[in-house]
Design an enzyme around this catalytic site. Structure first.
Site, PDB file in Angstrom:
ATOM      1  N   THR A 218      -8.404  49.592  -3.864  1.00  0.00           N
ATOM      2  CA  THR A 218      -9.701  49.102  -4.169  1.00  0.00           C
ATOM      3  C   THR A 218      -9.977  47.711  -4.130  1.00  0.00           C
ATOM      4  O   THR A 218     -10.292  46.873  -5.060  1.00  0.00           O
ATOM      5  CB  THR A 218     -10.415  49.577  -5.560  1.00  0.00           C
TER       6      THR A 218
ATOM      7  N   LYS B 238     -11.330  47.855  18.636  1.00  0.00           N
ATOM      8  CA  LYS B 238     -11.479  46.820  17.659  1.00  0.00           C
ATOM      9  C   LYS B 238     -10.425  45.675  17.752  1.00  0.00           C
ATOM     10  O   LYS B 238     -10.720  44.662  17.340  1.00  0.00           O
ATOM     11  CB  LYS B 238     -11.205  47.748  16.244  1.00  0.00           C
TER      12      LYS B 238
ATOM     13  N   ASN C  87     -10.111  41.788  16.561  1.00  0.00           N
ATOM     14  CA  ASN C  87      -9.127  41.299  15.531  1.00  0.00           C
ATOM     15  C   ASN C  87      -7.995  40.312  16.282  1.00  0.00           C
ATOM     16  O   ASN C  87      -7.655  39.535  15.453  1.00  0.00           O
ATOM     17  CB  ASN C  87      -8.509  42.685  15.001  1.00  0.00           C
TER      18      ASN C  87
END
Length: 318
Positions: free
Chosen positions: A13, A197, A201
């Site tokens: 998280t 992506k 990146n």
């Protein structure tokens, strides 16, 4: 637990897992969060997202856990921890996964699913989640969401038999995110999605560390902008050599989109600043190895990796 509202577990998280988990919980999903160092702060103060797009959001109480063994069986597990910890996450994934669970890696880089697959039970589905979001943690349980937020999903491996069954699961995940107000797209080819992506990146993550700058100064200086473009073009060429056809306008489109973004410090900058391991293997070493096997050289990207390895060794006192 109903088919329309599956139970979701967040493994890691941080900024990514926290943002998507909060948005899904606000949409009515049964979301359970695995936390480590931030557990006490989140239990006491809730989970907070300060979003430039959605305003100030707070989830409280939070279904939070220190130990995955205490989590209920989850139909979807969203892995928001960095790829540097994947092997260590396997016990938590096993403990929190319901039979036939869908495990989605919300991580950067190439080949991360290939590394994790042999460590997971064969009954679990493994998917890739490509997050296009500018977000970072500013305090325990507090996430700053600066821009974007879309997520592309693709199937990697598992018990789904055939492309139709696999895409059905991917569409289920896409619908889940869309119900939470998050733009989401089903991707048929995971490798192509990951290479696409990486075109963004590869330059911005490493250069933010090497040059100590966010996206805005990197775009405004002609020398750094030329280096950004060169690394983008190397990554594009490597994807093509590896059999992934990306849109011809991709590099120009990404440069224009980045120039319109607020100044953003990518996740690798924050990892370096907080003396955490950087995702050098997934974002640089794995693509370089794949490109070399396909006969494609990436000299500027290789030099960037070498510089980052030096900085990481000194930063971590290795």
């Amino acid at each position: 637990m109903s088919e329309s509202r599956p139970r979701i577990g967040i493994i890691g998280t941080g900024a990514i897992g926290g943002f998507y988990g909060l948005m899904l919980a606000r949409a009515g999903y049964d979301v359970h969060f695995l936390l480590r160092s931030e557990y006490s702060a989140v239990v006491e103060n809730g989970l907070v997202v300060n979003s430039a797009q959605h305003g100030s959001l707070k989830l409280q109480p939070v279904q939070a856990y220190r130990d995955a063994e205490q989590m209920p069986p989850c139909d979807w597990l969203l892995v928001g921890a960095k790829s540097t910890n994947n092997a260590a996450l396997v016990p938590a994934i096993r403990a929190a996964a319901a039979p036939d669970a869908k495990v989605v890696l919300l991580q950067n880089g190439l080949g991360i699913e290939d590394g994790l697959r042999p460590l997971l039970p064969s009954n679990l589905h493994l998917l890739g989640g490509l997050c296009f979001i500018c977000a970072h943690r500013s305090a325990m349980g507090v996430i700053e969401h600066e821009a974007l937020g879309g997520i592309n999903i693709a199937y990697h491996s598992g018990p789904a038999d055939g492309q139709e069954a696999q895409m059905s699961l991917v569409q289920e995940g896409v619908s889940m995110f869309k119900a939470a107000g998050i733009d989401s797209t089903a991707m048929a080819d995971l490798a192509q999605a990951r290479w696409q992506k990486l075109v963004w990146n590869a330059p911005y993550n490493g250069l933010s560390v090497l040059l100590g700058a966010g996206t805005k100064p990197l775009m405004e200086n002609p020398d750094s902008l030329a280096l950004v473009r060169a690394i983008m073009e190397e990554t594009f060429a490597a994807a093509t050599a590896c059999g992934c056809q990306l849109p011809e306008v991709l590099v120009d489109r990404m440069l224009v989109a980045t120039s319109r973004m607020p100044d953003y410090l990518p996740s690798m900058y924050h990892d370096f600043a907080h003396r955490r391991p950087m995702e050098l293997e997934a974002i640089y070493a794995a693509p370089l190895a794949a490109a070399a096997q396909a006969g494609c050289a990436m000299p500027k990207t290789e030099a960037l990796l070498q510089a980052l390895r030096f900085l990481e060794a000194r930063n971590l006192d290795r």
